[in-house]
Every structure is written in C-alpha cells, then in structure tokens.
Scaffold this active site. Structure first.
Site, PDB file in Angstrom:
ATOM      1  CB  CYS A 105      -1.160  42.550  24.932  1.00 31.47           C
ATOM      2  SG  CYS A 105      -0.601  42.272  25.859  1.00 31.47           S
TER       3      CYS A 105
ATOM      4  CB  CYS B 205       1.743  44.970  26.054  1.00 33.64           C
ATOM      5  SG  CYS B 205       1.856  43.269  25.471  1.00 33.64           S
TER       6      CYS B 205
END
Length: 421
Positions: free
Chosen positions: A70, A73
């Site tokens: 991600c 993230c």
C-alpha cells in the site's frame, strides 16, 4: 498402639500462602511480558501471537494495520517513526506498533480492518479508530487528547500555568475557577476530542487579572491560537453551561479552510460568511476585528471569513469570482443553500461596523433571498459535449467501469486508501 500424626495444618498453610504466591507469579509474568516490548520510542512489529500480549502489557497502544504493497502505508511509516518517540515520552506513554494485516487477516478482520492503513488506539485493550490527521505533529497532538483525563484538577498557580503550556494552541481550553468539578465533568468527556477541561481549586488574584474575571465561580474559555478568551459566570444549570461550551469550541471569527470546515460539521449554527479578496492583507485584518465584535454579540451564529485568493474553488460556489465586488457578506447553512440580504450584502469603505449591523438586522427581519450553492452538474457536463457520438462513447465507458467495479468487488481484500490530513 502406634502414634498417629495429623496433616491438617499443611493444607491450611498452603491455602494461606497460595494467593500471594499466585499474585507474585502473575506479577513476574506481567513484568516479563512488558519487557518483551520496547518503550524507547521505536515502532514495534506485532503478529497474531504477540498482539494480545501487547494489549495486556501496554495501557495505550497505537496500532497501524498496514499492507506492504500500500502506497499510503509507505508514506505513513516515516510519520509514525517521527511521532513514536514523542508519544512514548508523554506523561501517559503511548506505544506505537504496526501489524501486517494483509498477512494476518484474521487479526485485521477481528478489528474490522477493511482498508489500508487503518489506525486504532487501544486504551486498556479497548479499540478506538483514529481518523484524524496522519502528520507526525498532529498525531502527537490528537493522541495526547485521548489519554488525558476528562477534567484536570489544578491545585496551584504553577499547576494552572503548566496545564496551559502543556495543552498547546491547537485546541480550546475551559478552566473553571471556583467551579464544582461535577458541573463540567460530563462535558469534559463529551467534548474530550475537541477541547481541554480543567478545574482550578486554588489560585491567586493574579490569575483573575490574567484571565479577566472578577468573581467566582467563573468558567474561562481560551483560544490561544486565535488569542481569544471569554468568561461565563452562569447560570451553571440547565442548557446554559453547555450552550456556552458548545459555542466556544470555535473562535469568534473562523478562518474557513479544509480543517475548520470539519469543525463546523459538529455545529448546527448558520455561518455569517465574509468573502474577501485576500484574507491576509491589512484591510481584511481590520474587517475581521469588526466581525469579532459582531460575533461576540450574536452567539447564535458562526462568523467566518475566506479570501478568494486563498480558496477560489470554495468561494466560486457562491457565484463569486475575482471580478466580483468584495468584501461581501452572506449567511450560509453549511450545506446547499445560502442567503443574501437585500441591499446589504456588499461592504463599502467607511463605517463597516454599522454596515454589518444593518446586514444582521436585515437577516433577522427576513429581508433575504435564498440561493443554491452552485457547482458542476452531471447534466451540465453532458450538455457541454460536442456531439451525440461523444455521449455514446461516455455511456460505454461508464458501462465498462461498472463491469470492472463489479468484479473488483468480488475480492474481499481490504483496499489501500487515504484520508485528508
């Protein structure tokens, strides 16, 4: 006859010693568990086996449920690394951890993780989802509010000074001087995420001068960021106290931006909005001071201001462009409608205080015209297309997107998403 001996005292002795022995063993186990997790400000990595142990050993655990693939993230990781040592150094330490919820899906599913990253603060094992800003300084500021007491008790002048300094400038403060703690305890819990609350039990006359009150009980509202303060002397029963707190959560004059618009979501008052060319120039600053006086006398309304130079996309929804005559006043319902007061919406040079008074008088008398907030409509977009063939192409594109979305929806893998900072 053989002598007999009794063994009854032994079980009794064991029974007496068993509880303290068990407590001792449990304390050793808890201490050993606590030592497994560093408290030096590092972000700790947890898995399914260590997660429950961390919840038992750490009172305040801030967890990032992430996925390695991600992008959001990855951008969050350095912010957490920066915030972690500061959070660990708070008077109520908050330990930052992360869990690969793409790998440990059962753990993510247990706590309702349906997108990455998902942030949660566990207070004594009880989870609270965090949806605020992800910038390091904002994380520290916002999480500190979660672990602070609902109402701080201040026993001296030095305690009051420390409370104000430690609270910082990002949230309003309410300090009760000579106010019974029970009167504001409930509001301290209700509005905990938005303000600091304290009760001063002992204070000198110097603080009465500093905060401009001359009798007790008094509840002082402070907005350090906007250099504003006001005093409430009562009555401290019924809805009067909460009305004062609720209305004082916002400054008297609110600069309209993405952050303050979120704050307006929790306020049901309409907004008297001053639209300016540039909200940072000297002329605008003088007008904001005049608006502040009007706001102080009209607490049933929120007074805000915004410059077209600072946020033209927002201003243009009120049918105002850079060629419009500014400043201009409107009353906005915070949703889809706003009102203009006939003959009083434009502010001319001169006595602007009187002009604002006339505007408010006209608004309260109902001499207004209601309008809809403008914006690009779907049909307007369709009408702007050059040919019917373009419309057919557009329909085909939407159909294809619909098919793609449908099949994407069959995958229950949490998606990577972001929030506004």
């Amino acid at each position: 006859m053989a002598a007999t001996t009794t063994t009854r005292p032994l079980p009794l002795l064991l029974l007496l010693l068993l509880p303290p022995l068990l407590l001792l063993l449990l304390s050793f186990h808890a201490a050993a568990a606590a030592e497994e997790f560093p408290r030096d400000g590092r972000v700790i990595e947890l898995d399914e086996s260590s997660f429950e142990a961390a919840l038992g050993a750490i009172d305040y655990l801030f967890v990032d449920f992430y996925a390695p693939w991600c992008g959001h993230c990855k951008r969050l990781a350095p912010e957490l690394d920066e915030a972690a040592p500061v959070l660990a150094g708070l008077s109520e330490p908050i330990i930052v951890a992360k869990v690969n919820a793409d790998k440990y899906r059962k753990l993510g599913s247990k706590y309702g993780v349906d997108g990455f990253p998902t942030l949660m603060l566990f207070i004594h094992g009880v989870p609270i989802e965090y949806t605020g800003s992800r910038k390091a300084d904002s994380l520290v500021r916002n999480l500190n509010k979660f672990v602070a007491p609902d109402v701080s008790i201040l026993e001296s002048d030095s305690a009051i000074k420390s409370f104000v300094e430690n609270a910082g400038t990002s949230f309003p403060m309410f300090i009760g001087f000579g106010v019974n703690e029970s009167l504001i305890a409930g509001y301290g819990g209700k509005y905990k995420k938005r303000a600091w609350f304290a009760v001063a039990k002992d204070f000198s006359e110097d603080f009465m001068v500093t905060y401009d009150f001359d009798k007790v009980p008094a509840l002082v509202s402070l907005h350090p960021k906007y250099k504003e303060q006001s005093v409430f002397y009562g009555p401290f029963e019924g809805s009067f106290l909460e009305d004062f707190i609720r209305q004082s959560l916002l400054p008297l004059t609110v600069p309209i931006n993405t952050e303050t618009l979120k704050m307006l979501d929790d306020d049901d008052r309409k907004v008297v909005l001053a639209i300016l060319e540039d909200d940072s120039d000297e002329t605008s600053s003088q007008l904001v001071k005049v608006l502040r006086s009007a706001a102080n006398a009209n607490r049933d309304l929120v007074f805000g201001y915004v410059g077209i130079k600072q946020w033209d996309e927002f201003v243009e929804t009120f049918d105002i462009s850079k060629s419009s005559q500014l400043p201009k006043l409107i009353v906005w319902d915070r949703n889809e409608e706003y009102e203009v007061v006939e003959g009083s919406e434009k502010l001319e040079e001169g006595d602007q205080a009187s002009q604002i008074s006339q505007f408010l008088e006209g608004y309260r008398a109902g001499r207004t015209t209601k309008k809809k907030v403008s914006g690009p409509s779907f049909m307007g977009f369709l009408n702007s297309l050059v040919s019917l063939n373009s419309l057919y192409i557009l329909i085909c594109v939407f159909a294809l997107l619909g098919v793609m979305i449908y099949f994407t929806g069959q995958d229950d893998t949490p998606q990577c998403f972001s929030t506004l900072d």
